[in-house]
Design a protein around this motif. Structure first.
Motif, mmCIF file in Angstrom:
data_model
loop_
_atom_site.group_PDB
_atom_site.id
_atom_site.type_symbol
_atom_site.label_atom_id
_atom_site.label_comp_id
_atom_site.label_asym_id
_atom_site.label_seq_id
_atom_site.Cartn_x
_atom_site.Cartn_y
_atom_site.Cartn_z
ATOM 1 N N THR A 51 61.104 -18.675 -2.853
ATOM 2 C CA THR A 51 61.647 -18.681 -4.211
ATOM 3 C C THR A 51 63.162 -18.543 -4.204
ATOM 4 N N MET A 52 63.672 -17.599 -3.421
ATOM 5 C CA MET A 52 65.083 -17.225 -3.506
ATOM 6 C C MET A 52 66.016 -18.001 -2.571
ATOM 7 N N GLU A 53 65.575 -18.320 -1.392
ATOM 8 C CA GLU A 53 66.500 -18.898 -0.400
ATOM 9 C C GLU A 53 67.105 -20.235 -0.840
ATOM 10 N N PRO A 54 66.310 -21.174 -1.401
ATOM 11 C CA PRO A 54 66.930 -22.420 -1.865
ATOM 12 C C PRO A 54 67.955 -22.189 -2.979
ATOM 13 N N LEU A 55 67.711 -21.190 -3.834
ATOM 14 C CA LEU A 55 68.683 -20.868 -4.877
ATOM 15 C C LEU A 55 69.953 -20.288 -4.270
ATOM 16 N N LEU A 56 69.812 -19.456 -3.256
ATOM 17 C CA LEU A 56 70.990 -18.892 -2.580
ATOM 18 C C LEU A 56 71.793 -19.985 -1.893
ATOM 19 N N ASP A 57 71.110 -20.984 -1.341
ATOM 20 C CA ASP A 57 71.803 -22.077 -0.656
ATOM 21 C C ASP A 57 72.663 -22.890 -1.617
ATOM 22 N N ARG A 58 72.287 -22.931 -2.891
ATOM 23 C CA ARG A 58 73.040 -23.691 -3.894
ATOM 24 C C ARG A 58 73.487 -22.765 -5.021
ATOM 25 N N SER A 59 73.809 -21.526 -4.685
ATOM 26 C CA SER A 59 74.052 -20.504 -5.698
ATOM 27 C C SER A 59 75.191 -20.872 -6.631
ATOM 28 N N THR A 60 76.309 -21.334 -6.108
ATOM 29 C CA THR A 60 77.442 -21.668 -6.979
ATOM 30 C C THR A 60 77.064 -22.745 -7.973
ATOM 31 N N GLY A 61 76.337 -23.762 -7.517
ATOM 32 C CA GLY A 61 75.911 -24.820 -8.423
ATOM 33 C C GLY A 61 74.943 -24.334 -9.484
ATOM 34 N N VAL A 62 74.006 -23.461 -9.096
ATOM 35 C CA VAL A 62 73.040 -22.917 -10.044
ATOM 36 C C VAL A 62 73.753 -22.050 -11.083
ATOM 37 N N VAL A 63 74.647 -21.173 -10.612
ATOM 38 C CA VAL A 63 75.381 -20.296 -11.534
ATOM 39 C C VAL A 63 76.231 -21.114 -12.487
ATOM 40 N N ASP A 64 76.974 -22.078 -11.960
ATOM 41 C CA ASP A 64 77.866 -22.858 -12.815
ATOM 42 C C ASP A 64 77.097 -23.716 -13.810
ATOM 43 N N MET A 65 75.897 -24.162 -13.448
ATOM 44 C CA MET A 65 75.078 -24.933 -14.375
ATOM 45 C C MET A 65 74.577 -24.050 -15.518
ATOM 46 N N LEU A 66 74.070 -22.861 -15.191
ATOM 47 C CA LEU A 66 73.534 -21.977 -16.222
ATOM 48 C C LEU A 66 74.630 -21.310 -17.038
ATOM 49 N N LEU A 67 75.767 -21.036 -16.419
ATOM 50 C CA LEU A 67 76.889 -20.419 -17.141
ATOM 51 C C LEU A 67 77.892 -21.490 -17.548
ATOM 52 N N GLY A 90 78.678 -24.763 -20.808
ATOM 53 C CA GLY A 90 78.471 -25.064 -22.220
ATOM 54 C C GLY A 90 77.178 -25.790 -22.490
ATOM 55 N N GLN A 91 76.413 -26.105 -21.439
ATOM 56 C CA GLN A 91 75.092 -26.741 -21.563
ATOM 57 C C GLN A 91 75.168 -28.114 -22.233
ATOM 58 N N ARG A 92 76.301 -28.772 -22.113
ATOM 59 C CA ARG A 92 76.444 -30.067 -22.784
ATOM 60 C C ARG A 92 76.815 -31.188 -21.812
ATOM 61 N N ARG A 93 77.014 -30.873 -20.536
ATOM 62 C CA ARG A 93 77.464 -31.885 -19.577
ATOM 63 C C ARG A 93 76.581 -31.896 -18.344
ATOM 64 N N ILE A 94 76.644 -32.996 -17.621
ATOM 65 C CA ILE A 94 75.917 -33.100 -16.356
ATOM 66 C C ILE A 94 76.518 -32.102 -15.372
ATOM 67 N N PRO A 95 75.690 -31.307 -14.694
ATOM 68 C CA PRO A 95 76.238 -30.300 -13.769
ATOM 69 C C PRO A 95 76.967 -30.938 -12.593
ATOM 70 N N HIS A 96 77.964 -30.220 -12.079
ATOM 71 C CA HIS A 96 78.725 -30.732 -10.933
ATOM 72 C C HIS A 96 77.839 -30.862 -9.697
ATOM 73 N N ASP A 97 76.950 -29.907 -9.497
ATOM 74 C CA ASP A 97 76.019 -29.951 -8.375
ATOM 75 C C ASP A 97 74.728 -30.578 -8.885
ATOM 76 N N LEU A 98 74.516 -31.845 -8.583
ATOM 77 C CA LEU A 98 73.377 -32.575 -9.134
ATOM 78 C C LEU A 98 72.047 -32.112 -8.551
ATOM 79 N N ARG A 99 72.086 -31.387 -7.438
ATOM 80 C CA ARG A 99 70.847 -30.901 -6.854
ATOM 81 C C ARG A 99 70.402 -29.576 -7.466
#
Length: 485
Positions: free
Chosen positions: A122-138, A140-149
């Protein structure tokens, strides 16, 4: 007299982040705070002893260690030390070992035994892409995320842990309850997709950038931001409540760090009727009822390992938390609410004195609940820490309704400034392309009632400020937030 380019109302983390951004872009900024001290949810002060500091609202700051605003602002370079307990959070259980989320993922997986491999998956794949996950959730929720994965890593886990079938992901009650306690930070019905996203965001950060406690209290974060604002020409007015937008007619633009209720109170006469009706339909979530304790000794947890955790969730089994949080979200009060406890001295020994330790706790209760929470919270802690009552030197509670009186943004005690439903998590405060811009020319909303929502991340204020800069002053390049060399 120089004209004010922008006025910011409210000096919570988002108001301060907005002002930092605007001042860094070269604007003349003035901030207005109704209270006598800045900070909003970042206030700390002595309550029972002049040498023991209590955090009045937020105490633990995973988002201040992870969000893009604070990564660029660089708290460490400004002298704010984020201290990490060895165990990020714990979940005591009746009659058995507690669930423990060590900052070290390997240690957590060993502790969870039969569910260790599932926790890692559950956690390891999220840790591997943590910056992308954080930046997507934090965002404006209106644009395509920088980390597409990032969305493809996050989405299946949210579906698994935020659905009615969440109970089947882990084999053991220890693992199920450990993650469900994090989902309860969404302060709403369980299970839900919104709560699943919260669980995975905060849950993986516990093994990454952590759940830190600022040395010297949460106020240190607010002070660092205020210092940067004044260093760039900003002015902060405390004890100044703004009740009418006309009081700020001297400013070229206005940004409100308020709830939609506050926006209506300040600018209602200028808002179009249709927009007003949409704001009036904005839903607020359950409340928080806060208790501060001064104790003589460390909390005597039945499982001593819990004493190594900075944050402790008291909610029982996964099924009990699903039932309790759903009742609370429906406005049904009980005597066994979900309770969060923080012992700051697990990470920051300077916060107390011999025989005097601060303990921070709050319970999830129905919105507007008027009950004094002291006895309810004390009993919940006593259940998992027999003898806790005997250590209490002093105690003070504030009801959910009292929390709104303390901070008007917490409508009915809702510290999230809006119900965290799946739709409202994204389309807050109303559904429109730019969630920060209002129909009134030059007026913006940049609070936890706008994306990405609650927590001390600064992103709502920062993104609202970028919208203001772009539309009012043609500034399309985000200013640097880094400390001066």
């Amino acid at each position: 007299m120089s004209r004010t380019h922008a006025a910011v109302v409210g000096t919570g983390p988002n108001g301060l982040a907005a002002a930092v951004t605007l001042a860094r872009a070269g604007l003349r900024v003035e901030l207005y705070e109704a209270a006598d001290e800045i900070g909003g949810g970042l206030r700390s002060k002595p309550l029972f002893d002049s040498d023991v500091l209590h955090d009045i609202c937020a105490a633990v700051h995973p988002m201040a260690a992870a969000s893009r605003f604070f990564r660029e602002f660089d708290l460490a370079a400004r002298g704010v030390e984020l201290l990490h307990p060895e165990i990020s959070y714990a979940h005591p259980m009746d009659g058995t070992r507690a669930g423990l989320a060590f900052r070290d993922l390997d240690a957590t997986c060993r502790h969870l035994g039969p569910d260790g491999a599932r926790w890692r998956a559950t956690m390891e794949p999220l840790l591997d892409r943590s910056t992308g996950v954080v930046d997507m959730l934090l965002s404006g929720q209106r644009r395509i995320p920088h980390d597409l994965r990032a969305p493809f890593v996050l989405a299946p886990r949210v579906l698994a842990h935020g659905s009615p079938f969440a109970g089947g992901v882990f084999r053991t009650e220890r693992a199920r309850s450990l993650l469900t306690g994090v989902a309860a930070h969404a302060v709403g019905r369980l299970p839900s997709l919104a709560a699943g996203a919260v669980a995975l965001l905060l849950g993986h950060l516990a093994h990454g950038t952590g759940w830190p406690i600022p040395r010297g209290g949460s106020v240190r974060i607010a002070q660092a931001m205020a210092d940067d604002i004044t260093a760039h020409g900003g002015t902060i007015h405390t004890g100044r409540r703004i009740t009418d937008l006309r009081e700020l007619d001297h400013a070229g633009a206005v940004l409100l760090d308020t709830s939609p209720k506050g926006l209506l109170q300040i600018a209602g006469s200028r808002l179009p009727a249709r927009y007003t009706r949409r704001l009036e339909r904005f839903r607020y979530g359950p409340g928080a009822a806060k208790v501060d304790f001064l104790v003589s000794d460390p909390i005597p947890w039945a499982d001593p390992e819990v004493g190594r955790a900075g944050t402790v969730h008291l909610g029982g089994t996964q099924r009990e938390m699903f039932h309790q949080e759903t009742l609370t979200s429906k406005g049904i009060a009980t005597d066994e609410p979900f309770v969060l406890v923080v012992d700051p001295m697990t990470a920051d020994p300077t916060r107390g004195l011999p025989g005097k330790r601060p303990v921070w706790a709050y319970a999830h209760v129905p919105n507007g609940d008027t009950r004094d929470p002291v006895e309810i919270v004390r009993a919940r802690i006593e259940r998992y820490a027999p003898g806790f009552t005997d250590t209490i030197v002093a105690q003070q509670g504030i009801s959910a309704s009292g929390y709104e009186a303390y901070n008007p943004n917490y409508v009915g005690g809702d510290i999230a400034s809006g119900a965290m439903t799946l739709t409202q998590s994204v389309l807050r405060p109303v559904a429109q392309a730019d969630p920060y811009r209002t129909p009134v020319p030059g007026l913006y909303l940049g609070s936890a009632s706008t994306p990405p929502g609650p927590s001390v991340h600064g992103m709502s204020g920062h993104l609202a400020a970028l919208s203001l800069l772009r539309r009012e002053y043609g500034v399309r390049t985000a200013p640097s937030l880094a400390p001066r060399s």
